[in-house]
Enzyme design. Structure first.
Site, PDB file in Angstrom:
ATOM      1  N   CYS A  49      47.593  43.752  44.582  1.00 30.01           N
ATOM      2  CA  CYS A  49      46.211  44.159  44.314  1.00 30.01           C
ATOM      3  C   CYS A  49      45.235  43.063  44.733  1.00 30.01           C
ATOM      4  CB  CYS A  49      46.049  44.513  42.841  1.00 30.01           C
ATOM      5  SG  CYS A  49      46.553  43.218  41.710  1.00 30.01           S
ATOM      6  N   HIS A 304      45.389  42.033  36.877  1.00 29.17           N
ATOM      7  CA  HIS A 304      45.165  43.018  37.937  1.00 29.17           C
ATOM      8  C   HIS A 304      43.807  42.743  38.576  1.00 29.17           C
ATOM      9  CE1 HIS A 304      45.380  46.755  40.119  1.00 29.17           C
ATOM     10  NE2 HIS A 304      44.228  47.141  39.614  1.00 29.17           N
TER      11      HIS A 304
END
Length: 1301
Positions: A49, A304
């Site tokens: 990510c 994330h």
């Protein structure tokens, strides 16, 4: 990243793609089209990510994108030529071009970065490793600059991002100014202790740092320590300013890392004039506007990344966020309904958690690659930490609950079956609606024209190019500019800021034009990809919308036992029909009419389900205008075709409340009328409870009958044709020991009588389920001795309690084969479970007329095992049941005494291992000591003296360890009835003695002469056992002559018995006294190395000459291996003996391995090992590349300096030690070495390694095929075996670039 759904499942062969592929019937599923935003996301490879966020930022930096597209094949080469020798193909910029073109032009929801990361030189595990996006930004720019050397684009990174800082120190005495310039591509600004970006820049570039007091500055002009002021200014401003926020800090008091989550503001536009050295120009020269914010969600050990980006070229379609489109009154009602309807979340139940997550989504579905992140948001923990241990990977959990969850939107989203996304309101995109919604249902024209509420104010229109989007891996959603303020603080907060000069204007041709300045070859590639994807979608739609229906036709069924049963077993009345789920129910009804030309009257289609009791009907589909999809009819649905009222004149009750229950109806029967009953029942299966009977004794018969779940117990009794005075009983599950089942030695079973009030309760209310037993008794049944009523409990004395035991007389006690056939006699003795065995024996003696035998002869009863061996005599003071004797089995009547309840019957032999027929028997008290037992055994065989001791047999039936505690009783030592002991000659060894097996190490590399001499010694060991072992950390089969064989041959040298208090030196001396080692000559014990064997591997070297065997943690039965050395050796506790091999330059092989002792006492880091090897080979440490060999995987793990991840729970910082994870270096490991000064090949793999990996892949494929075959046979999923996956450390991020200079 932690939020990724398949982070830890990639290695197990399960990814989102493979999971969805199981649903698709038409082969590979095509990628879903773009959503409402008309922008393309990027797939997460498991932990990428951070890469996705940076790539999207660079894509939406038009100047960067256009500079990259301006480089043509003449400068970069062609990807098709990259395998050609001598071709200079700049793979990284070419793959980046292709990825950007795909993101701009290909109609897909998300693109893959697999080709790009392959060009980086990353292996499969890099996709799941976590890295820092700030680190990636610098490394990626460096890789691009190196890749573009010699092209017109070699300086475009420098032109766009390069800036200069001037650091000045001004002497307060003479005014001398000392300056130093510093280049930057991004500015790292402080977060700790400041509240905004402007404040951090002010401290960096406006405030001065004074050198005074004890911290003076040496002025070059004054030539002495003086007071001075240090400051920094921005000298050159780049077109794009990147700000990296230092959110991660280190707490030196707690010795742990932490994340700054306090409020930190940053403006949408910023003027850098106050921070610059020269401020003469216009404000526009110093003004920047924000266009990208990379956001980090989580802590300092993982999380994330996603990114907010301003769409400067207006490439996307921006719509107000969904919640803002709804009137406030509607939101309020929705919240109230949610509070009422939302069930209480059970955080320990994954089914409840996932269902709640899906229920809270407006579309009632969740993207697969977003489910993991939403789960962590919901319960504050990832799936792997909370549920994986008990429920396995989340993908497999969804598959195993296919009755609850289903995949929609071409398999990209998961939904609850009861909450399918609405075909009209599903917000996953118009293209997905066309795929999954009911095509026959027109959209509601009024849905989009909802009148705003009175309190709702229209949003002000935003200027062109000011729309923001949230790029979260595969998902792209619209956001408000005001949403950026939410990222000022908290665990989810801004991490990198990207500003662009306000002077940079975009041409009008670039607006709403994704093809602007994209090379023609890439446009053509994207068009071909779109044609291919569209064709795949059309083919997939045609296949994926075909459902397999199973039709049951009413004329072939009859109502029996509360359920529908086929009339003929040969023809079950069912047929399979393939039908398009997009068609309507009316179309399906018409197709069935055409199939059944003889059908007359009405036709009703009712959803059915096959249950153990038979076929049951649920809801009838009445609306002919809806599609099969909207009606909830999917593949493998069962439909019953009938007139909707009755089947063969019988009314059929439909609905879940009338689901039939299949009960086992149990009735008593008398043996003489069995045949008659079987004829009357016409094939009804009856079985006698608790085994078969002879001569037709009393027993029970069972009959499977189905009844409606809503039927009362009284109606069941009436359906069975029983009078009202009959009793119905349920099997009693909580009975005493005597009531539990009958199998072990006879007994009784208990049944609870249903009280009269239960006659009005239904089977479901009574919790009766399929397979439960129901006993039906008439009052006269209690006249028999089989049934006894005590309160509300009926005891059924089973036939095995009133049967027999067969007694076989063996006059010589030789078991089945020990006596001649004519000498053995058999009789049946009537017996019950409560009868004492002494009575059974006496009856057998009477019937066999053994009273005429010599007076005083003793007999005992003995059981026989499955191979005919006599077991120990049974205790005759016990009953048949208590002694564990099964009725209707055979007992042998043999000469000898039977033990009492307080005694043990033991076998024993003298001197050697017992053999068949050579054992002797003895009966002793359980409280007898070992010494007393030994004396009785010696007296029985006529031996005397004290030079004897007892040993037990081990699990191999070989003579095992001596019984050391002679004063302990047999019961304390847990010596059981029938156990065999061995009377061994010799004094009992002292306590703490070990029995160790010794092997001789025959290494052909060094001990060829020794092995030759040993093989020719005439010491009676010519037939000794041989063993081949692989030395730890090595594989065999390197190319000769540069690689010697790594198979070490071991020969069994015998066993030694030695005290655990003896030292290692004593052990070596005793080992040298073994006959097999007479010809092994060593000057001192220091010339001998002792290995401990584990399996077939040399596991560790025993070190410390004066350490006792107890401290070395040796146990009896351990295998040791002795190796002769050519020089003395005395290893310390932290010394590691390694096999090191230098790679042959330019070849895929190694020079012969050498032994190297590495002292890791003070420093066990990679730096220490590299220094040790450099000293050994006389090379520079910086020129060495090291790797550890993994023989099980046939791979090499490169050893580099890394920062070990620190656990939150552990306060102390972990040392960077090679002795710990992930390398765990130990004795005998193989270390490969590459000298980078003369060897450019950084790959450690040899041809043998590649062959080994191929073998592993073939074995894995065979296991996978075997597992699939087992699954198709109805076998459940097999539990995976193998080593547990170790925690992945933080590893350095790198991108490999070819040489283009």
């Amino acid at each position: 990243m932690f939020g990724n759904l398949f982070e830890e499942e990639e290695e197990e062969g399960l990814s989102s793609t493979s999971f969805r592929g199981r649903v698709a019937k038409g082969g590979d599923e095509p990628p879903p089209p773009r959503g409402k935003s008309n922008l393309c996301g990027i797939k997460n490879q498991g932990g990428t990510c951070y890469l996705n966020s940076l790539l999207q930022t660079l894509l939406f930096t038009p100047e960067f994108r256009e500079e990259l597209f301006s480089l043509g094949p003449s400068e970069l080469g062609c990807l098709e030529d990259k395998e050609k020798p001598g071709a200079k193909v700049r793979v990284i910029p070419l793959e980046l071009q292709r990825l950007f073109a795909s993101l701009l032009l290909v109609d897909q929801q998300s693109a893959s970065t697999a080709d790009l990361t392959n060009s980086f030189g990353w292996n499969s595990s890099e996709g799941t490793n976590q890295h820092d996006v700030q680190e990636l930004n610098r490394i990626l720019f460096s890789a691009l600059e190196h890749s573009l050397v010699g092209t017109t684009g070699s300086t475009f990174i420098h032109q766009l991002y390069h800036g200069t800082i001037v650091n000045s120190i001004v002497c307060k005495e003479c005014g001398n100014v000392s300056q130093r310039q510093e280049d930057f591509l991004d500015l790292t600004v402080c977060v700790c202790g400041v509240s905004s970006l402007e404040e951090a820049l002010w401290k960096m570039f406006v405030e001065e740092e004074l050198f005074e007091g004890n911290n003076l500055y040496r002025c070059a002009q004054c030539d002495r320590l003086v007071t001075a002021a240090k400051s920094a200014k921005l000298k050159k401003l780049p077109p794009f300013m990147t700000m990296s926020l230092l959110r991660f800090s280190f707490d030196f008091a707690k010795c742990e890392r932490y994340k700054e989550t306090g409020r930190y503001c940053f403006p949408l536009t910023i003027n850098l004039r106050p921070f610059c050295e020269e401020a003469d120009g216009d404000d526009s020269d110093y003004s920047y506007e924000l266009f990208s914010v990379i956001i980090h969600k989580g802590g300092c050990y993982g999380g994330h990344y996603h990114v907010y980006i301003r769409d400067i070229d207006q490439l996307g379609h921006w719509e107000p966020p969904e919640e803002e489109c709804k009137p406030k009154t509607q939101k309020k009602v929705k919240e109230e309904v949610k509070q009422i309807c939302e069930p209480k979340l059970q955080e320990d139940d994954p089914l409840s958690v996932i269902t709640a997550i899906i229920a809270q989504e407006p579309s009632k579905s969740v993207l697969l690659d977003q489910l993991g992140q939403k789960l962590m948001d919901k319960i504050g923990s990832s799936w792997s930490k909370k549920f994986r241990k008990h429920y396995g990977p989340i993908g497999k959990f969804l598959q195993s609950h296919s009755d609850v969850f289903m995949l929609v939107s071409n398999g990209t989203r998961v939904a609850v079956k009861a909450n399918l996304p609405s075909p009209v309101n599903d917000p996953v995109g118009s293209a997905e609606q066309a795929t999954n919604s009911d095509p026959s249902t027109p959209s509601d024209p009024g849905a989009a024209d909802t009148q705003p509420g009175l309190d709702q104010k229209p949003e002000p229109e935003q200027k062109q190019g000011s729309h923001w989007f949230d790029f979260n891996d595969s998902t792209v959603t619209s956001i408000r500019e005001s949403d950026i303020e939410k990222q000022f603080q908290g665990k989810e907060s801004a991490y990198m800021l990207f500003y662009r000069k306000t002077q940079l204007h975009r041409p009008s041709e670039a607006l709403n034009n994704p093809k602007y300045k994209v090379p023609l070859n890439l446009i053509q590639m994207a068009q071909e990809e779109n044609v291919k994807v569209q064709k795949m979608r059309e083919e997939f739609e045609a296949t994926n919308n075909t459902v397999e229906l199973r039709l049951h036709l009413a004329p072939s069924f009859r109502l029996e036992n509360g359920a529908l049963q086929p009339i003929s077993k040969e023809q079950n009345g069912s047929t399979t029909l393939s039908f398009d789920r997009r068609k309507t129910v009316g179309d399906l009804r018409l197709a069935i009419y055409q199939m059944q030309e003889l059908w007359e009257g009405d036709m009703a289609l009712t959803v059915a389900r096959s249950l153990p009791a038979g076929l049951h009907l649920y809801n009838t589909v009445t609306d002919d205008s809806i599609s099969l999809y909207s009606a909830g009819i999917c593949t493998n649905s069962e439909l019953f075709v009938w007139n909707g009222r009755e089947v063969r004149g019988a009314t059929v009750l439909t609905g879940a409340e009338w689901e039939p229950v299949l009960l086992n109806v149990v009735r008593p029967f008398l043996g003489e009328d069995v045949d008659q009953e079987e004829e009357e029942e016409d094939g009804v299966k009856c079985e006698e409870a608790r085994g078969g009977f002879e001569n037709g004794g009393p027993g029970l018969k069972r009959e499977a009958r189905g009844f409606a779940g809503a039927a009362t117990l009284g109606e069941v009794r009436e359906a069975l044709g029983e009078p009202e005075e009959s009793l119905l009983c349920q099997e009693h599950k909580g009975g005493k020991r005597g009531e539990q089942g009958v199998g072990e030695g006879g007994g009784a079973s208990g049944w609870r009588v249903f009280p009269p009030d239960d006659m009005q309760r239904t089977l479901k209310e009574l919790s009766l389920k399929d397979g439960d037993a129901l006993l039906v008794l008439e009052p006269q049944s209690f006249d028999s001795s089989v049934f006894t009523l005590n309160g509300d409990v009926v005891t059924v004395t089973t036939p095995s309690d009133c049967r027999w035991l067969q007694v076989e007389f063996s006059p010589r006690g030789g078991g089945v084969e020990g006596d001649k056939e004519e000498e053995r006699r058999k009789i049946k003795v009537p017996a019950t479970g409560n009868m004492l065995l002494c009575e059974v024996k006496q009856r057998a003696i009477d019937e066999l007329q053994l009273q005429e035998q010599p007076p005083g002869a003793q007999y005992c009863l003995r059981q026989v095992d499955c191979i005919g061996k006599l077991l120990p005599p049974v205790c005759e003071e016990l009953s048949v049941r208590d002694a564990g004797v099964r009725l209707m089995t055979t007992l042998n009547l043999c000469p000898g005494n039977a033990p009492k309840a307080s005694q043990l019957f033991l076998h024993f032999s003298v001197g050697t291992e017992p053999s068949a027929g050579m054992e002797m028997d003895i009966i002793v008290e359980k409280t007898c000591t070992v010494k007393e037992c030994l004396k009785e055994m010696l007296d029985a065989v006529g031996l005397d003296g004290t030079c004897w001791h007892l040993r037990r047999l081990d699990w191999c039936e070989e003579v095992g360890e001596p019984i050391m505690d002679e004063d302990a009783s047999l019961s304390e030592l847990k010596i059981n009835n029938g156990e065999t002991l061995v009377v061994t000659e010799g004094q009992l060894p002292p306590k703490g003695f070990l029995k160790l097996s010794v092997w001789l190490y025959l290494d052909p590399r060094k001990n060829s002469a020794l092995s030759m001499d040993f093989n020719h010694t005439d010491n009676g060991l010519a037939d000794e056992q041989m063993l081949e072992v692989v030395t730890a950390g090595e594989t065999h089969g390197h190319s000769p002559p540069l690689g010697a064989s790594n198979i070490a041959e071991l020969r069994n040298a015998g066993q030694v018995e030695i005290s655990d208090e003896a030292t290692l030196e004593d052990l070596k001396i005793q080992v040298l006294t073994l006959p097999a080692l007479q010809d092994v000559c060593v000057p001192t014990t220091a010339f001998m190395r002792v290995w401990q064997l584990e399996g077939r591997r040399l596991a560790r070297i025993l070190r410390g000459q004066q350490l006792t065997l107890k401290k070395l943690k040796l146990t009896s039965g351990t295998d040791l291996c002795v190796q002769q050395l050519l020089k003395e050796e005395d290893l310390g506790s932290k010394d590691v003996m390694l096999n090191v091999k230098m790679g042959v330059p330019g070849e895929r092989c190694y020079y012969p391995p050498e032994e190297l002792v590495w002292d890791a006492t003070r420093d066990s880091s990679p730096r220490s090992l590299r220094t040790c090897l450099a000293a050994h080979y006389g090379l520079s440490p910086d020129s060495l590349l090291l790797a550890k060999h993994q023989p099980d995987k046939h791979s090499w793990e490169e050893i580099s300096s890394w920062s070990q991840q620190v656990s939150k729970k552990k306060k102390k910082r972990k040392a960077e030690s090679l002795l710990g994870a992930p390398f765990h270096l130990k004795d005998g490991d193989t270390i490969g070495i590459k000298n980078l000064l003369i060897d450019n090949n950084r790959d450690f793999l040899t041809l043998e390694d590649e062959r080994g990996q191929q073998r592993l892949r073939e074995q894995a494929e065979q296991r996978r095929k075997g597992g699939e075959a087992a699954g198709s046979d109805g076998v459940g999923p097999q539990k995976k075996t193998g080593p547990t996956k170790s925690r992945k450390p933080e590893v350095a991020l790198s991108i490999n670039v070819g040489v283009f200079r």
